[in-house]
Design a protein around this motif. Structure first.
Motif, PDB file in Angstrom:
ATOM      1  N   ALA A  13      -4.856  -3.474  -3.349  1.00 44.10           N
ATOM      2  CA  ALA A  13      -4.791  -2.345  -4.059  1.00 44.10           C
ATOM      3  C   ALA A  13      -5.716  -1.291  -3.790  1.00 44.10           C
ATOM      4  O   ALA A  13      -6.281  -0.920  -4.658  1.00 44.10           O
ATOM      5  CB  ALA A  13      -4.380  -2.696  -5.564  1.00 44.10           C
ATOM      6  N   HIS A  14      -5.736  -0.871  -2.396  1.00 46.10           N
ATOM      7  CA  HIS A  14      -6.535   0.022  -2.128  1.00 46.10           C
ATOM      8  C   HIS A  14      -6.124   1.467  -2.539  1.00 46.10           C
ATOM      9  O   HIS A  14      -6.671   2.265  -3.158  1.00 46.10           O
ATOM     10  CB  HIS A  14      -7.034   0.040  -0.651  1.00 46.10           C
ATOM     11  N   VAL A  15      -4.878   1.592  -2.382  1.00 47.90           N
ATOM     12  CA  VAL A  15      -4.394   2.788  -2.658  1.00 47.90           C
ATOM     13  C   VAL A  15      -4.934   4.273  -2.254  1.00 47.90           C
ATOM     14  O   VAL A  15      -4.914   5.086  -2.951  1.00 47.90           O
ATOM     15  CB  VAL A  15      -4.080   2.905  -3.938  1.00 47.90           C
ATOM     16  N   ASN A  16      -5.942   4.031  -1.300  1.00 46.14           N
ATOM     17  CA  ASN A  16      -6.779   5.418  -0.816  1.00 46.14           C
ATOM     18  C   ASN A  16      -7.455   4.946   0.348  1.00 46.14           C
ATOM     19  O   ASN A  16      -8.109   4.197   0.409  1.00 46.14           O
ATOM     20  CB  ASN A  16      -7.955   5.256  -2.150  1.00 46.14           C
ATOM     21  N   GLU A  53       0.952  -1.167   0.056  1.00 39.09           N
ATOM     22  CA  GLU A  53       0.113   0.089   0.017  1.00 39.09           C
ATOM     23  C   GLU A  53       0.994   1.229   0.169  1.00 39.09           C
ATOM     24  O   GLU A  53       0.485   2.235  -0.803  1.00 39.09           O
ATOM     25  CB  GLU A  53      -0.893   0.032   1.237  1.00 39.09           C
ATOM     26  N   PHE A  54       1.974   1.085   0.703  1.00 43.83           N
ATOM     27  CA  PHE A  54       2.760   2.361   0.950  1.00 43.83           C
ATOM     28  C   PHE A  54       3.303   2.560  -0.573  1.00 43.83           C
ATOM     29  O   PHE A  54       3.640   3.631  -1.248  1.00 43.83           O
ATOM     30  CB  PHE A  54       4.157   2.226   1.668  1.00 43.83           C
ATOM     31  N   PHE A  55       4.131   1.303  -1.129  1.00 49.26           N
ATOM     32  CA  PHE A  55       4.552   1.639  -2.479  1.00 49.26           C
ATOM     33  C   PHE A  55       3.680   1.916  -3.639  1.00 49.26           C
ATOM     34  O   PHE A  55       3.983   2.899  -4.413  1.00 49.26           O
ATOM     35  CB  PHE A  55       5.280   0.202  -2.702  1.00 49.26           C
ATOM     36  N   ALA A  56       2.461   1.141  -3.560  1.00 54.69           N
ATOM     37  CA  ALA A  56       1.507   1.612  -4.913  1.00 54.69           C
ATOM     38  C   ALA A  56       1.147   3.192  -4.480  1.00 54.69           C
ATOM     39  O   ALA A  56       0.868   3.764  -5.751  1.00 54.69           O
ATOM     40  CB  ALA A  56       0.387   0.553  -4.423  1.00 54.69           C
ATOM     41  N   THR A  57       0.845   3.524  -3.434  1.00 52.93           N
ATOM     42  CA  THR A  57       0.441   4.993  -3.175  1.00 52.93           C
ATOM     43  C   THR A  57       1.512   6.086  -3.502  1.00 52.93           C
ATOM     44  O   THR A  57       1.214   7.129  -4.450  1.00 52.93           O
ATOM     45  CB  THR A  57      -0.067   5.384  -1.882  1.00 52.93           C
ATOM     46  N   LEU A  58       2.717   5.631  -3.299  1.00 54.77           N
ATOM     47  CA  LEU A  58       3.886   6.583  -3.779  1.00 54.77           C
ATOM     48  C   LEU A  58       3.812   6.559  -5.289  1.00 54.77           C
ATOM     49  O   LEU A  58       4.023   7.842  -5.704  1.00 54.77           O
ATOM     50  CB  LEU A  58       4.983   5.917  -3.235  1.00 54.77           C
ATOM     51  N   MET A  60      -4.319   2.751   6.069  1.00 55.98           N
ATOM     52  CA  MET A  60      -4.282   4.193   5.720  1.00 55.98           C
ATOM     53  C   MET A  60      -3.162   4.900   6.067  1.00 55.98           C
ATOM     54  O   MET A  60      -2.690   5.911   5.443  1.00 55.98           O
ATOM     55  CB  MET A  60      -5.514   4.777   6.995  1.00 55.98           C
ATOM     56  N   ALA A  61      -2.243   4.628   7.314  1.00 55.58           N
ATOM     57  CA  ALA A  61      -1.197   5.234   7.601  1.00 55.58           C
ATOM     58  C   ALA A  61       0.118   4.972   6.286  1.00 55.58           C
ATOM     59  O   ALA A  61       0.637   5.835   6.085  1.00 55.58           O
ATOM     60  CB  ALA A  61      -0.531   4.737   8.949  1.00 55.58           C
ATOM     61  N   ALA A  62       0.027   3.592   5.891  1.00 61.72           N
ATOM     62  CA  ALA A  62       0.830   3.453   4.789  1.00 61.72           C
ATOM     63  C   ALA A  62       0.537   4.295   3.726  1.00 61.72           C
ATOM     64  O   ALA A  62       1.544   4.868   2.950  1.00 61.72           O
ATOM     65  CB  ALA A  62       0.659   1.975   4.429  1.00 61.72           C
ATOM     66  N   GLN A  63      -0.675   4.588   3.379  1.00 66.16           N
ATOM     67  CA  GLN A  63      -1.242   5.155   2.188  1.00 66.16           C
ATOM     68  C   GLN A  63      -0.571   6.638   2.414  1.00 66.16           C
ATOM     69  O   GLN A  63      -0.243   7.326   1.356  1.00 66.16           O
ATOM     70  CB  GLN A  63      -2.632   4.875   2.031  1.00 66.16           C
TER      71      GLN A  63
END
Length: 271
Positions: free
Chosen positions: A73-76, A24-29, A98-101
């Motif tokens: 893959a929430h990314v949100n 989630e961190f990686f994808a949102t980045l 959520m924190a990771a996003q």
């Protein structure tokens, strides 16, 4: 007698849980980096709304294909909140997602800021209300944009659905593109609190920022309730839903809690 550990602690000891958090961190980045980057003005003149809409949509479609089987893959944060309302994930997982996003979004915006010439950065594609659009109208627009988006995600991710048609990744990406094609003219199309938060914190501009949290969170929650309780109800008892929210360990036919390394609450292996 020894007291049993809290019910959700097994997730913290699960390698698949931490892989999902990193995904989630990686994808949102990457989502924020490419989405905001495509929204910058490199030349004078009006911004090409279609370019921005396709950039965000294709970025998300790519990431759904890349990490959908790992984290969903929430990314949100609004999407994660929707899954929480639908009792499809634990409170612990939702908080960590959520924190990771948010951290991933800020990291992506920071990288974009560092590689972009100062003259082009501008406000880093900060979400702003169009002149003449009130905060009430903007919040309503964000609710509708996120509502259709979450409905599409719930429908395409639903493991109970028979005869899936086409690509899940593209369906989700096109739903996001649709939201941008409409919402860009009203609110800049937030639809994602993490996407709105990243440029706001880097430019230190939080004017009307609450709209981009309240609208998507309400829209996501409504989408979850509409799909899971009205359109295609999930027949779970209150105790079953509470058990999932607390992070109860799912039963596994093979007795292997790690399984294939996928998050157990999100049946996205067929993405």
């Amino acid at each position: 007698a020894l007291c049993p550990p809290p019910i959700a602690m097994w997730e913290l000891r699960s390698a698949s849980f931490w892989r999902a958090i990193f995904a989630e961190f990686f994808a949102t980045l990457f989502y924020v980096f490419f989405g905001l980057g495509a929204s910058l003005r490199w030349a004078p003149g009006p911004l090409h709304v279609l370019q921005v809409a396709l950039a965000f949509g294709l970025a998300l479609a790519t990431l759904v294909q890349t990490v959908g089987h790992i984290s969903g893959a929430h990314v949100n944060p609004a999407v994660t909140f929707a899954f929480l309302v639908g009792s499809q994930m634990s409170l612990l997982r939702a908080f960590c997602y959520m924190a990771a996003q948010l951290l991933g979004a800020v990291a992506g915006a920071a990288v974009l800021y560092s590689v972009t010439p100062p003259a082009v950065r501008g406000n880093l594609a900060l979400n702003t209300l169009h002149a003449g659009v009130s905060v009430g109208q903007a919040t309503t627009v964000e609710i509708f944009l996120t509502l259709q988006f979450v409905l599409c995600i719930f429908a395409t991710y639903d493991e109970r659905r028979n005869g899936r048609m086409g690509s899940v990744a593209l369906a989700v990406g096109f739903s996001l593109t649709l939201g941008h094609l409409f919402g860009m003219y009203y609110t800049g199309a937030g639809m994602n609190p993490a996407r709105s938060f990243a440029p706001a914190i880097l430019t230190r501009n939080f004017s009307n920022h609450w709209v981009y949290w309240v609208g998507p969170i309400i829209g996501g929650g409504l989408g979850s309730l509409l799909y899971d309780f009205l359109l295609f109800p999930r027949l779970k008892s209150v105790s079953e839903r509470l058990s999932i929210l607390k992070g109860a360990r799912p039963s596994d036919s093979n007795g292997q809690p790690e399984g294939t390394g996928e998050p157990v609450e999100l049946k996205t292996q067929a993405l």
